[in-house]
Write a protein that holds these residues in place. Structure first.
Motif, PDB file in Angstrom:
ATOM      1  N   SER A 245       7.175  -3.299  11.873  1.00 54.65           N
ATOM      2  CA  SER A 245       6.019  -3.644  12.695  1.00 54.65           C
ATOM      3  C   SER A 245       4.702  -3.364  11.984  1.00 54.65           C
ATOM      4  O   SER A 245       3.680  -3.983  12.296  1.00 54.65           O
ATOM      5  CB  SER A 245       6.058  -2.876  14.018  1.00 54.65           C
ATOM      6  OG  SER A 245       7.115  -3.313  14.841  1.00 54.65           O
ATOM      7  N   ILE A 246       4.702  -2.420  11.047  1.00 59.67           N
ATOM      8  CA  ILE A 246       3.445  -2.055  10.389  1.00 59.67           C
ATOM      9  C   ILE A 246       2.876  -3.223   9.590  1.00 59.67           C
ATOM     10  O   ILE A 246       1.742  -3.658   9.862  1.00 59.67           O
ATOM     11  CB  ILE A 246       3.639  -0.792   9.528  1.00 59.67           C
ATOM     12  CG1 ILE A 246       3.948   0.408  10.435  1.00 59.67           C
ATOM     13  CG2 ILE A 246       2.391  -0.519   8.674  1.00 59.67           C
ATOM     14  CD1 ILE A 246       4.303   1.679   9.691  1.00 59.67           C
ATOM     15  N   PRO A 247       3.582  -3.798   8.616  1.00 63.35           N
ATOM     16  CA  PRO A 247       3.003  -4.948   7.902  1.00 63.35           C
ATOM     17  C   PRO A 247       2.846  -6.172   8.795  1.00 63.35           C
ATOM     18  O   PRO A 247       1.876  -6.919   8.644  1.00 63.35           O
ATOM     19  CB  PRO A 247       4.000  -5.204   6.766  1.00 63.35           C
ATOM     20  CG  PRO A 247       5.274  -4.580   7.215  1.00 63.35           C
ATOM     21  CD  PRO A 247       4.882  -3.394   8.033  1.00 63.35           C
TER      22      PRO A 247
ATOM     23  N   VAL B  47       2.085   2.816   2.522  1.00 63.40           N
ATOM     24  CA  VAL B  47       1.710   2.728   1.106  1.00 63.40           C
ATOM     25  C   VAL B  47       1.874   1.305   0.595  1.00 63.40           C
ATOM     26  O   VAL B  47       0.998   0.761  -0.097  1.00 63.40           O
ATOM     27  CB  VAL B  47       2.550   3.713   0.272  1.00 63.40           C
ATOM     28  CG1 VAL B  47       2.351   3.450  -1.219  1.00 63.40           C
ATOM     29  CG2 VAL B  47       2.164   5.149   0.599  1.00 63.40           C
ATOM     30  N   ASN B  48       2.978   0.674   0.941  1.00 55.59           N
ATOM     31  CA  ASN B  48       3.241  -0.678   0.464  1.00 55.59           C
ATOM     32  C   ASN B  48       2.305  -1.714   1.078  1.00 55.59           C
ATOM     33  O   ASN B  48       2.056  -2.760   0.483  1.00 55.59           O
ATOM     34  CB  ASN B  48       4.687  -1.069   0.762  1.00 55.59           C
ATOM     35  CG  ASN B  48       5.676  -0.266  -0.056  1.00 55.59           C
ATOM     36  OD1 ASN B  48       5.353   0.249  -1.118  1.00 55.59           O
ATOM     37  ND2 ASN B  48       6.900  -0.130   0.446  1.00 55.59           N
ATOM     38  N   CYS B  49       1.780  -1.400   2.259  1.00 60.42           N
ATOM     39  CA  CYS B  49       0.964  -2.386   2.977  1.00 60.42           C
ATOM     40  C   CYS B  49      -0.539  -2.177   2.786  1.00 60.42           C
ATOM     41  O   CYS B  49      -1.265  -3.137   2.558  1.00 60.42           O
ATOM     42  CB  CYS B  49       1.319  -2.326   4.468  1.00 60.42           C
ATOM     43  SG  CYS B  49       0.520  -3.587   5.475  1.00 60.42           S
ATOM     44  N   PHE B  50      -1.004  -0.910   2.886  1.00 57.68           N
ATOM     45  CA  PHE B  50      -2.456  -0.717   2.859  1.00 57.68           C
ATOM     46  C   PHE B  50      -2.925   0.623   2.315  1.00 57.68           C
ATOM     47  O   PHE B  50      -4.073   0.758   1.882  1.00 57.68           O
ATOM     48  CB  PHE B  50      -3.030  -0.875   4.277  1.00 57.68           C
ATOM     49  CG  PHE B  50      -2.700   0.273   5.204  1.00 57.68           C
ATOM     50  CD1 PHE B  50      -3.523   1.386   5.293  1.00 57.68           C
ATOM     51  CD2 PHE B  50      -1.555   0.244   5.978  1.00 57.68           C
ATOM     52  CE1 PHE B  50      -3.221   2.443   6.136  1.00 57.68           C
ATOM     53  CE2 PHE B  50      -1.235   1.292   6.828  1.00 57.68           C
ATOM     54  CZ  PHE B  50      -2.070   2.391   6.904  1.00 57.68           C
TER      55      PHE B  50
ATOM     56  N   PRO C  10      -7.505   4.522   4.104  1.00 56.72           N
ATOM     57  CA  PRO C  10      -6.936   5.708   4.748  1.00 56.72           C
ATOM     58  C   PRO C  10      -6.457   5.415   6.171  1.00 56.72           C
ATOM     59  O   PRO C  10      -6.824   4.406   6.767  1.00 56.72           O
ATOM     60  CB  PRO C  10      -8.111   6.690   4.763  1.00 56.72           C
ATOM     61  CG  PRO C  10      -9.311   5.813   4.806  1.00 56.72           C
ATOM     62  CD  PRO C  10      -8.974   4.586   4.009  1.00 56.72           C
ATOM     63  N   PHE C  11      -5.632   6.325   6.686  1.00 61.83           N
ATOM     64  CA  PHE C  11      -5.253   6.225   8.088  1.00 61.83           C
ATOM     65  C   PHE C  11      -5.420   7.577   8.759  1.00 61.83           C
ATOM     66  O   PHE C  11      -5.444   8.626   8.116  1.00 61.83           O
ATOM     67  CB  PHE C  11      -3.826   5.687   8.265  1.00 61.83           C
ATOM     68  CG  PHE C  11      -2.716   6.583   7.769  1.00 61.83           C
ATOM     69  CD1 PHE C  11      -2.272   7.669   8.518  1.00 61.83           C
ATOM     70  CD2 PHE C  11      -2.100   6.319   6.551  1.00 61.83           C
ATOM     71  CE1 PHE C  11      -1.242   8.478   8.068  1.00 61.83           C
ATOM     72  CE2 PHE C  11      -1.059   7.112   6.086  1.00 61.83           C
ATOM     73  CZ  PHE C  11      -0.630   8.200   6.844  1.00 61.83           C
TER      74      PHE C  11
END
Length: 263
Positions: free
Chosen positions: A28-30, A69-72, A77-78
């Motif tokens: 769901s993240i990407p 890490v792979n997406c953004f 930052p988050f």
């Protein structure tokens, strides 16, 4: 080595997104972030229940850290806001070793004063899942006293906009003990502080609750999830004069919005 520069604290404009209630669905993240690729994201808020039940380090890495890490996260930052499911499981106590933000805090960034509340569990402290080994009631009382001081602070009052993130909504979240306690403690203070926006999750039913002078004086936006068709991403843009919110479902359709000018 990967590096990035954090947001200028004096930036006149701020853009960020909120994800919530993914419940161990790393895909769901990407998927959700790719729905708003054109928006510059200064950071990403994860507003609770990203996990379902903390078992071990591998779960944290595979279901959240690696997808980020792979997406953004090599460039952006988050901020992590703890939900009630992050309090469950044998590995829950290890969270501070992986995430800096696991409780309540406040910080200023550009035109916004951000307030993060840790709403704790929705069950009673005496529920069999905890058997009295936790004290979320006292924890929320402590936060309410802290919030009372925060809404009177200079940083809070001088901000162009005041945005609160809390996983369990201060209203409209059912009759369980935790939500009712949050309403009793936090809702009057949010009204008194003339908060400009509250962002929540927890209910798994997305909804934009408009300000109501007889109830919540503030707009309350609740993200959906975690099942396909119910997932949402909420995008927020703030300048010194205007706040704009757009909520998209996981097909990219707009399912809610809110806009306000500086008071």
């Amino acid at each position: 080595m990967e590096t990035f520069v954090n947001v200028d604290p004096n930036t006149p404009e701020l853009s960020f997104v909120m994800l919530n209630d993914l419940h161990d669905r790393p895909e769901s993240i990407p998927h959700l972030l790719n729905l708003v690729p054109e928006q510059k994201k200064h950071f990403v808020f994860f507003n609770g229940d990203i996990f379902d039940h903390q078992a071990d380090e591998k779960q944290l890495i595979d279901n959240m850290l690696l997808p980020c890490v792979n997406c953004f996260a090599k460039n952006t930052p988050f901020v992590y806001v703890r939900g009630n499911h992050e309090t469950r499981g044998k590995f829950a106590r290890e969270f501070p070793e992986y995430f800096m933000q696991v409780n309540y805090s406040a910080f200023s960034l550009g035109p916004v004063r951000f307030v993060i509340l840790d709403t704790g569990e929705d069950k009673e402290d005496t529920h069999p899942v905890y058997a009295g080994i936790v004290n979320f009631d006292e924890y929320r009382l402590h936060q309410a006293a802290w919030l009372k001081n925060e809404i009177e602070s200079k940083a809070f009052k001088k901000a162009s906009f005041r945005i609160v993130l809390m996983h369990i909504p201060p209203r409209f979240s059912g009759e369980a003990h935790g939500p009712k306690h949050c309403t009793m403690l936090f809702d009057p203070l949010l009204n008194r502080g003339r908060v400009d926006l509250v962002l929540s999750g927890h209910t798994h039913r997305y909804k934009v609750h408009q300000p109501d002078l007889n109830a919540n004086h503030y707009p309350l936006i609740i993200g959906g999830g975690p099942a396909n068709g119910k997932r949402t991403i909420t995008a927020i843009k703030v300048t010194k004069q205007e706040l704009a919110v757009t909520m998209l479902d996981d097909a990219g359709r707009e399912v809610g919005s809110y806009k306000a000018s500086r008071k």
